[in-house]
Structure formats: C-alpha cells, structure tokens
Design a protein around this motif. Structure first.
Motif, short mmCIF file in Angstrom:
data_model
loop_
_atom_site.label_atom_id
_atom_site.label_comp_id
_atom_site.label_asym_id
_atom_site.label_seq_id
_atom_site.Cartn_x
_atom_site.Cartn_y
_atom_site.Cartn_z
N LEU A 176 -30.56 2.94 -4.01
CA LEU A 176 -31.31 2.19 -4.31
C LEU A 176 -31.09 0.65 -4.21
O LEU A 176 -31.92 0.07 -3.60
N GLY A 177 -29.99 0.38 -4.33
CA GLY A 177 -29.71 -1.34 -4.31
C GLY A 177 -28.69 -1.81 -5.59
O GLY A 177 -28.33 -0.74 -6.44
N ARG A 178 -28.26 -2.82 -5.51
CA ARG A 178 -27.20 -3.57 -6.51
C ARG A 178 -27.78 -3.48 -7.88
O ARG A 178 -28.99 -3.59 -8.14
N TRP A 179 -26.95 -3.26 -8.92
CA TRP A 179 -27.37 -3.10 -10.23
C TRP A 179 -27.48 -4.42 -10.70
O TRP A 179 -28.10 -4.75 -11.57
N GLU A 180 -26.34 -5.29 -10.47
CA GLU A 180 -26.43 -6.68 -11.16
C GLU A 180 -27.57 -7.59 -11.03
O GLU A 180 -28.08 -7.56 -9.80
N ILE A 181 -28.01 -8.29 -12.00
CA ILE A 181 -29.14 -9.37 -11.95
C ILE A 181 -28.34 -10.49 -11.87
O ILE A 181 -28.34 -11.51 -11.25
N ASP A 182 -27.38 -10.71 -12.76
CA ASP A 182 -26.54 -11.98 -13.30
C ASP A 182 -25.15 -11.64 -13.68
O ASP A 182 -24.74 -11.14 -14.57
N ARG A 183 -24.35 -11.79 -12.58
CA ARG A 183 -22.60 -11.07 -12.55
C ARG A 183 -21.93 -12.11 -13.41
O ARG A 183 -20.78 -11.93 -13.61
N GLY A 184 -22.47 -13.50 -13.65
CA GLY A 184 -21.52 -14.38 -14.38
C GLY A 184 -20.16 -14.82 -13.22
O GLY A 184 -20.32 -14.65 -12.01
N PRO A 185 -18.95 -14.77 -13.91
CA PRO A 185 -17.83 -15.06 -13.30
C PRO A 185 -17.39 -13.96 -12.71
O PRO A 185 -16.08 -14.10 -12.05
N GLN A 186 -17.72 -12.72 -12.53
CA GLN A 186 -17.18 -11.68 -12.10
C GLN A 186 -16.99 -11.64 -10.69
O GLN A 186 -17.97 -11.72 -9.92
N ASP A 187 -15.88 -11.41 -10.14
CA ASP A 187 -15.52 -11.66 -8.67
C ASP A 187 -14.67 -10.63 -8.16
O ASP A 187 -14.32 -10.38 -6.97
N LYS A 188 -14.35 -9.53 -9.01
CA LYS A 188 -13.41 -8.41 -8.59
C LYS A 188 -13.90 -7.22 -9.38
O LYS A 188 -14.86 -7.55 -10.44
N HIS A 189 -13.56 -5.87 -9.23
CA HIS A 189 -14.26 -4.93 -9.75
C HIS A 189 -13.14 -3.76 -10.01
O HIS A 189 -12.23 -3.83 -9.09
N TYR A 190 -13.50 -2.89 -10.76
CA TYR A 190 -12.60 -1.59 -10.82
C TYR A 190 -13.35 -0.75 -11.37
O TYR A 190 -14.23 0.08 -11.03
N ASP A 191 -13.02 -0.46 -13.05
CA ASP A 191 -13.67 0.76 -13.61
C ASP A 191 -14.80 0.12 -14.28
O ASP A 191 -15.10 -1.37 -14.60
N PHE A 192 -15.85 0.78 -14.95
CA PHE A 192 -16.84 0.45 -15.82
C PHE A 192 -17.25 1.54 -16.68
O PHE A 192 -17.04 2.77 -16.28
N TRP A 193 -17.92 1.32 -17.78
CA TRP A 193 -18.38 2.49 -18.84
C TRP A 193 -19.21 1.59 -19.78
O TRP A 193 -19.36 0.44 -19.89
N TRP A 194 -19.94 2.51 -20.77
CA TRP A 194 -20.71 1.74 -21.46
C TRP A 194 -20.86 2.55 -22.90
O TRP A 194 -20.18 3.49 -23.36
N ASN A 195 -21.70 1.87 -23.91
CA ASN A 195 -22.35 2.49 -25.09
C ASN A 195 -23.64 2.44 -24.84
O ASN A 195 -24.37 1.31 -24.98
N LEU A 196 -24.31 3.70 -24.53
CA LEU A 196 -25.77 3.71 -24.43
C LEU A 196 -26.65 3.12 -25.65
O LEU A 196 -27.36 2.38 -25.43
N PRO A 197 -26.40 3.66 -26.66
CA PRO A 197 -27.22 3.04 -27.81
C PRO A 197 -27.12 1.74 -28.05
O PRO A 197 -27.97 1.18 -28.46
N ARG A 198 -25.90 1.22 -27.92
CA ARG A 198 -25.67 -0.33 -28.27
C ARG A 198 -25.93 -1.07 -27.02
O ARG A 198 -26.13 -2.31 -27.12
N ASP A 199 -26.37 -0.36 -25.95
CA ASP A 199 -26.79 -1.12 -24.79
C ASP A 199 -25.72 -2.29 -24.13
O ASP A 199 -26.57 -3.36 -23.75
N TYR A 200 -24.65 -1.86 -24.29
CA TYR A 200 -23.78 -2.75 -23.38
C TYR A 200 -22.76 -2.19 -22.19
O TYR A 200 -22.50 -0.83 -22.58
N MET A 201 -22.45 -2.53 -21.47
CA MET A 201 -21.25 -2.08 -20.51
C MET A 201 -20.05 -2.88 -20.44
O MET A 201 -20.24 -4.20 -20.99
N VAL A 202 -19.14 -2.30 -20.06
CA VAL A 202 -17.58 -3.01 -20.07
C VAL A 202 -17.01 -2.92 -18.71
O VAL A 202 -17.00 -1.51 -18.23
N SER A 203 -16.66 -3.73 -17.85
CA SER A 203 -16.00 -3.38 -16.66
C SER A 203 -14.63 -4.20 -16.54
O SER A 203 -14.34 -5.10 -17.30
N SER A 204 -13.89 -3.87 -15.62
CA SER A 204 -12.48 -4.21 -15.47
C SER A 204 -12.17 -4.68 -14.01
O SER A 204 -13.07 -4.63 -13.15
#
Length: 468
Positions: A176-204
C-alpha cells in the motif's frame, strides 16, 4: 473468510497462555552461498509424536540468494482491536521477507502445516516503486494490516533516503505504501512493536545496508556509527514523538519487546555491544506522564580468551563479547530470555520488577570459544540466536544463525543449521530437552522460528489480563 474470529486470536495475554500447546513450528532456512533457494521448514513439536523434533514438510522459495529473515503472520490477536481491527481474518498466511533480495513470499499454511504451499511472490520492484524502501526485515500483523520494517532506502546500496516501515493489505498482500507521516530524526531502522490501546510504537536501529550486507565493518563499529537510539511514535498519527539516544558506545540496539499486557507501559531492548568494554546490555524503557525514559538494567561481561582461539575479527581484543543478538519476553511478562550469541549462552531473567532484572536461569550451548556440545553429544555451531517461547511459557526454542556474512566472520568454521528446545521451570531455571534436536537438510542455516497458533514475539493484545 470465517464468520467468527479465528480461535487463535486472544483478547489478553492470559487467555493466550491457556490456549492449546503448539504442535508445529515453522523455521526459516537460508542457503548462505546461494547454491539453493532458501526455504521454510515445518517441524513436528508434539511430544509423543513419531515425528517429534523432525522436519515434516519443506516449502522452497522460487529464487536463490534471498536471505530470509524475520517473518510473521498476516493476522494475529491485534485483529481484535475495537478501533481498526479485522476480527474475521484468519491466522493463515506467513509473510516471509528476503532481506538481501527485497523480495517477499506469502506462504499459505492451510489446510494443515504439513501441506503449506507458496501462495504469492512480491517482487522487489513493487516494493521499490510503491515505498522507496528496500531490505525488508521484520513483519508484524497490526491494526492497519501487515507492517513491514525495512533497513534500506532506495538506490543500489539502499542509502538513497531513510529506511522505514510500509503497509501491506492483510488479505490481498498488495503493497500500500509508507507508514510514516513524520519520521523526525529516525534515519536507521531495525525492529518495532507497539502498545495498541495506549496507541504508541517503539522502534530501534541496527545499520544501513553498507554496514551489514558484507559483514560487520570494524571501522564503523569502532567509530560508533551503528544504531544506538530508540524512537517512540504516535501509532495512529504515524509520527515520531520522542527519540532517546542510549549513548554512542551502545552499538546496535536491536530487538524491542514491550510488555504484552497493555496496562503495563514498559518494555526492553537488547544492545549487542558496548565499544568501550565489549559488554552486552539490556535496557528497560517506560512511559511516565506522557514522556518516555530508558535505563540500562542488565550488563553482561565479555569472557577473556586465548587469541589463538578467536576469529580474526576479535583477536585484537583477547576476549569474546556476549553479543546480545535476540531477546524474547514470556506472555506473562515475567521472564526475559537473552541470546548471547558470542559466548554461547541463553540467559533467563526474572523481570517481575522491570527495573531490576534477576538472572534465574542459564544454558550454555555453542559459543565462539566454549563450543559447548548439546547434552545429546552433538556439536552446536554458532551460539543461541533467534529465540521463541511457547504461549504457556514452558518451552523455549532457539536456532544458531545470525546473518550469513556475520556468521562467517564470527564462526569461520561454519554454522550448520540447528534448532533446540529448553524446558522452563515455573519459578525460573532452564534445562535442555535432550531428545529435541532438529536435523535439517545439508547446506542450510536456521534463523527465525514461528509457532503454530502464535507465540511470544507474534501477537499484540488489546485487553489486559486479569490480576489477582
């Protein structure tokens, strides 16, 4: 399409723990020299079965040189989300990324794991054309569909633009396409996961393709130029809200493991190596009053070693770093398992207090210098690497290969595919199951494991567990 939610979807971690035990495991096999296509192996893990611990089916891919990596389901317990879920989906298809080729494979596991077949192939040009990303790495089924993290941007070497996450339709598997709308300072990637009810994601962060595809680059490591930050995101807003730098010497922040119970706002990340002392570490991150914090809560020391026993990459250090390459958290959020791929150790920590983990179990197997054999007497090359835990927390499975070029640097004598299982005691402690040793076809290495019906690094839950 089912008219009721898939019975393998569970509202809470506690309900998932009560589900029937797994009878099959799925394990990725890669051909490090590209002599044959990579494959998906289906393993019988039902005690008492005449095929227990054996490969009972194999699904070969269509191309050579894919380097299959962290695969996942088209749907899981996140489909029960009351906001954006698709509750009538089935946990049926495995999405398998080729990290080196940027090709993705869709495998249909129905009507039975031993009859799994290749359903669809998504070619690299579709990924490039629709997202600008490359080197797909990790798959998570989530509220908007299938999320795919990528380690590369555009261009031949994957450095034209930042890497990120893209979304696939969980039924048609269209990109479908990219997920990010505003990536901020993120310029490398690895893993990601989230807390669904709290509505946040963390990535490494791990690295950009030139820093990993041909092996570890010593100058980049000693220059502290691998990833060392955590990024926190507004999940539905798709924007970076905070970035925490763990310190440049904490090189390669890899797997992120949020607490499974969504009422708990904390999680863990493993750091491969500290360039000042060769330690590995575990960090606890948490949210408080809307802000995220992180602190180092576990350090694992290197082991001194005779230079002549070390691969060329490590001879100048006279020691073996633990190399924390994977972590996994049991569904009850009590035990964290830590793979020390360099020293050949699987560690078990009681993280009931996430800020003060306690070492309660350990198994040595393989290792650069130790080379500890399995209790059955067979040699285990490499060290504990990708780890997966059964839903009830009683069985811990792991394999031994990290990434083909890195395997060759740290274990130059080879890393033939191996998969083992340890039993976990209720109050801590690990012991290897002596009669569980998977024999794989020659020429392969073994990477990630998925368990039939879900496991501890697959599902995210929408409702809290009952507390007593």
């Amino acid at each position: 399409m089912s008219l009721r939610p898939d019975p393998t979807f569970h509202a809470s971690p506690e309900l998932a723990m009560r589900a029937p035990p797994e009878e099959h495991a799925y394990t990725l096999l890669l051909s490090p020299d590209g002599a044959q296509p990579d494959a998906l192996a289906v393993i019988d893990v039902k005690p008492g079965s005449p095929q227990y611990g054996k490969v009972v089916h194999t699904v070969p891919m269509t191309h050579k040189g894919d380097e299959l990596h962290h695969f996942g389901w088209n749907a899981c317990s996140s489909a029960l989300s009351p906001l954006t879920g698709h509750a009538m989906l089935e946990r049926r298809y495995l999405i398998i990324p080729g990290m080196r080729s940027s090709r993705l494979y869709i495998v249909d596991t129905k009507p039975h794991p031993t009859q799994a077949t290749l359903h669809k192939v998504i070619e690299p040009d579709e990924v490039f054309r629709k997202t600008g990303y490359s080197r797909p790495h990790t798959i998570h089924c989530g509220p908007e569909g299938v999320y795919v993290s990528c380690l590369g941007g555009g261009g031949p070497d994957g450095t034209e633009g930042e890497p990120g996450i893209f979304i696939m339709d969980c039924q048609t598997f269209d990109v479908l396409g990219r997920w990010e709308i505003d990536r901020g300072p993120q310029d490398k990637h690895y893993d990601f996961w989230w807390n669904l009810p709290r509505d946040y994601m963390v990535s490494s962060e791990w690295a950009l393709p030139p820093q990993f595809e041909n092996g570890l680059v010593p100058e980049e490591l000693l220059g502290n130029r691998y990833g060392h930050r955590l990024h926190f995101w507004d999940l539905r807003g798709r924007r970076n809200v905070q970035t925490i730098d763990l310190g440049a010497q904490h090189q390669m922040a890899l797997e992120v493991r949020p607490a499974h119970d969504p009422i708990r706002e904390y999680g863990f990340v493993g750091v491969v190596v500290d360039t000042t002392n060769l330690e590995g570490s575990i960090w606890t991150w948490w949210r408080e009053d809307g802000q995220f914090f992180a602190e180092k809560t576990v350090t694992i020391a290197p082991e001194p070693a005779d230079k002549d026993l070390l691969p060329p990459l490590l001879q100048g250090f006279g020691a073996v770093p633990p190399l924390v390459t994977d972590i996994d958290l049991s569904l009850d959020d009590r035990f964290l398992y830590v793979s020390c791929w360099g020293t050949g150790e699987m560690r078990q920590y009681d993280v009931s207090d996430p800020h003060s983990p306690l070492l309660v179990g350990s198994v040595h197997l393989g290792g650069i210098v130790r080379r500890t054999p399995h209790p059955n007497g067979k040699a285990f090359a490499g060290g504990p690497q990708m780890v997966e835990i059964s839903r009830d927390g009683k069985r811990v499975y792991w394999t031994n290969s990290l990434y083909s070029t890195w395997d060759d640097q740290f274990y130059p004598h080879g890393v033939p595919a191996a998969q083992v299982m340890a039993n976990a005691a209720d109050d801590g402690g690990l012991s290897l199951q002596e009669d569980f040793w998977v024999e794989f076809p020659d020429g392969y290495r073994a990477h990630q494991i998925r368990l039939e019906g879900g496991d501890c690094s697959t599902d995210s839950f929408c409702y809290p567990s009952i507390r007593t």
